[in-house]
Design a protein around this motif. Structure first.
Motif, PDB file in Angstrom:
ATOM      1  N   CYS A  11       0.930  -1.174   0.059  1.00 23.40           N
ATOM      2  CA  CYS A  11      -0.057  -0.360   0.173  1.00 23.40           C
ATOM      3  C   CYS A  11       0.592   0.915   0.410  1.00 23.40           C
ATOM      4  O   CYS A  11       2.259   0.980   0.643  1.00 23.40           O
ATOM      5  N   VAL A  13      -0.229   4.263   0.858  1.00 28.17           N
ATOM      6  CA  VAL A  13      -0.218   4.809   2.156  1.00 28.17           C
ATOM      7  C   VAL A  13       0.347   4.237   3.701  1.00 28.17           C
ATOM      8  O   VAL A  13       1.201   5.391   4.078  1.00 28.17           O
ATOM      9  N   CYS A  14       0.393   2.584   3.822  1.00 30.20           N
ATOM     10  CA  CYS A  14       1.287   2.502   4.723  1.00 30.20           C
ATOM     11  C   CYS A  14       1.278   1.009   5.001  1.00 30.20           C
ATOM     12  O   CYS A  14       2.293   0.319   6.029  1.00 30.20           O
ATOM     13  N   CYS A  27      -5.647  -2.613   0.970  1.00 29.37           N
ATOM     14  CA  CYS A  27      -4.691  -3.468   2.472  1.00 29.37           C
ATOM     15  C   CYS A  27      -5.669  -3.600   3.407  1.00 29.37           C
ATOM     16  O   CYS A  27      -6.822  -2.857   4.032  1.00 29.37           O
ATOM     17  N   ALA A  29      -5.553  -1.927   6.082  1.00 26.75           N
ATOM     18  CA  ALA A  29      -5.811  -1.030   7.151  1.00 26.75           C
ATOM     19  C   ALA A  29      -6.806  -0.345   6.180  1.00 26.75           C
ATOM     20  O   ALA A  29      -7.329   0.523   6.075  1.00 26.75           O
ATOM     21  N   HIS A  31      -7.175   1.316   3.323  1.00 21.60           N
ATOM     22  CA  HIS A  31      -6.632   1.942   1.975  1.00 21.60           C
ATOM     23  C   HIS A  31      -6.936   1.012   0.425  1.00 21.60           C
ATOM     24  O   HIS A  31      -6.761   0.677   0.463  1.00 21.60           O
TER      25      HIS A  31
HETATM   26 ZN    ZN Z   1      -2.937   0.773   3.548  1.00 19.67          ZN
END
Ligand code: ZN
Ligand code: SAM
Length: 284
Positions: A11, A13-14, A27, A29, A31
């Motif tokens: 991902c 972002v994370c 993902c 989380a 996103h």
């Molecule tokens: Zn993520």
């Protein structure tokens, strides 16, 4: 999640594994990233604003698509394919990433060359139009992503067996993060005298003379360089091919009227393509 992980995507972002859920990737989380109609996925971080000058302009992409489709750079693509096929011959499922893939010409031909071998192929470019063209023309042989070389690319650390970078920007630290120890980085650049007769005839921009030395120095502490290979072949251009080739070149937006007139008045021309293929192994 594990069954759906698109190995080795993470991902943006994370950095957790990115899963394929059909029309959307996400993902753990949450996103999420939509799969476009053409099959590509935009993995640029949300809300990221890019200046218009980033990536190649659509006219340039289309000119390159047309020019490459006529097979003018096939000898270069064949050399690249030979190097990659040898490098992955002993891998059961190599991951191959083309960073700055444009419209996917080289990855598409590589996929055809590796047909039957279970490789995971990814093309990455910041220009959405390029990635869209690549995904449309790709026949499902690989996955195409919009992402920025200057950010963290969406691949896990040391997960890439072969990283390709043809005529595109480079990021040494990020390439070193991606490539597995012992893995291959293949960079193609134009030689200083690439299309020299054409540049002379129409007074076009020259090529940075020290490019090869500069790149070798940039990567020296991260990768072990192998001998560079020159790829040289003649080009017989008709008027249409000449105009596409010129539109692919940097600086084309600044051509003067006399330059443009000289180009359109040229029905055919011969020149010579000259490329440097740099291969490097990631240090163990
Ligand atoms: Zn993520
Ligand atoms: C000269 S083109 C080469 C394309 C392709 N490799 C080929 O040879 O046909 C350079 C490519 O790099 C892409 N590019 C430029 N900046 C980039 C960035 N920051 N991240 C990802 N791609 C980028 C451009 O959009 C363009 O498609």
């Amino acid at each position: 999640m594990s069954g759906k992980w698109i190995r080795p995507l993470i991902c943006p972002v994370c950095a957790q594994p990115l899963g394929d859920y059909g029309q959307v990737w996400h993902c753990p989380a949450g996103h999420s990233f939509d799969v476009a109609r053409e099959g590509y996925v935009n993995l640029l971080r949300r809300h990221k604003k890019l200046p218009d000058t980033v990536g190649d302009a659509p006219e340039m992409l289309r000119a390159r698509w047309e020019f490459l489709a006529r097979g003018f750079y096939e000898p270069l693509s064949d050399v690249v394919n030979g190097v990659v096929a040898t490098a992955v011959a002993d891998h059961s499922a190599p991951v191959i990433v083309d960073v700055g893939c444009g419209e996917g010409y080289y990855l598409r031909r590589l996929a055809a060359r590796l047909a039957g071998q279970p490789a995971a192929l990814f093309g990455v470019d910041i220009a959405k139009t390029a990635v869209r063209l690549a995904a449309k023309g790709g026949g499902g042989h690989g996955r195409y992503l919009v992402a920025d070389i200057n950010e963290q690319l969406p691949f896990a650390d040391h997960s890439v067996h072969v990283l390709l970078n043809l005529f595109a920007p480079r990021h040494p630290a990020e390439f070193a993060r991606l490539v597995i120890p012992g893995g291959l980085l293949l960079i193609v650049i134009p030689a200083p005298d690439h299309l020299q007769s054409l540049r002379d005839r129409f007074a076009l921009m020259g090529i940075q003379a020290q490019k090869e030395a500069h790149i070798t120095a940039q990567f020296a502490s991260l990768f072990a360089a192998q001998p560079a290979q020159m790829v040289i072949f003649p080009l017989q251009l008709d008027a249409l091919a000449l105009s596409w080739l010129i539109q692919m070149m940097p600086g084309v937006r600044h051509l003067t009227l006399p330059q443009q007139e000289a180009i359109v008045q040229t029905p055919t021309m011969e020149t010579v393509a000259r490329f440097v293929v740099l291969t490097m192994r990631r240090e163990a």
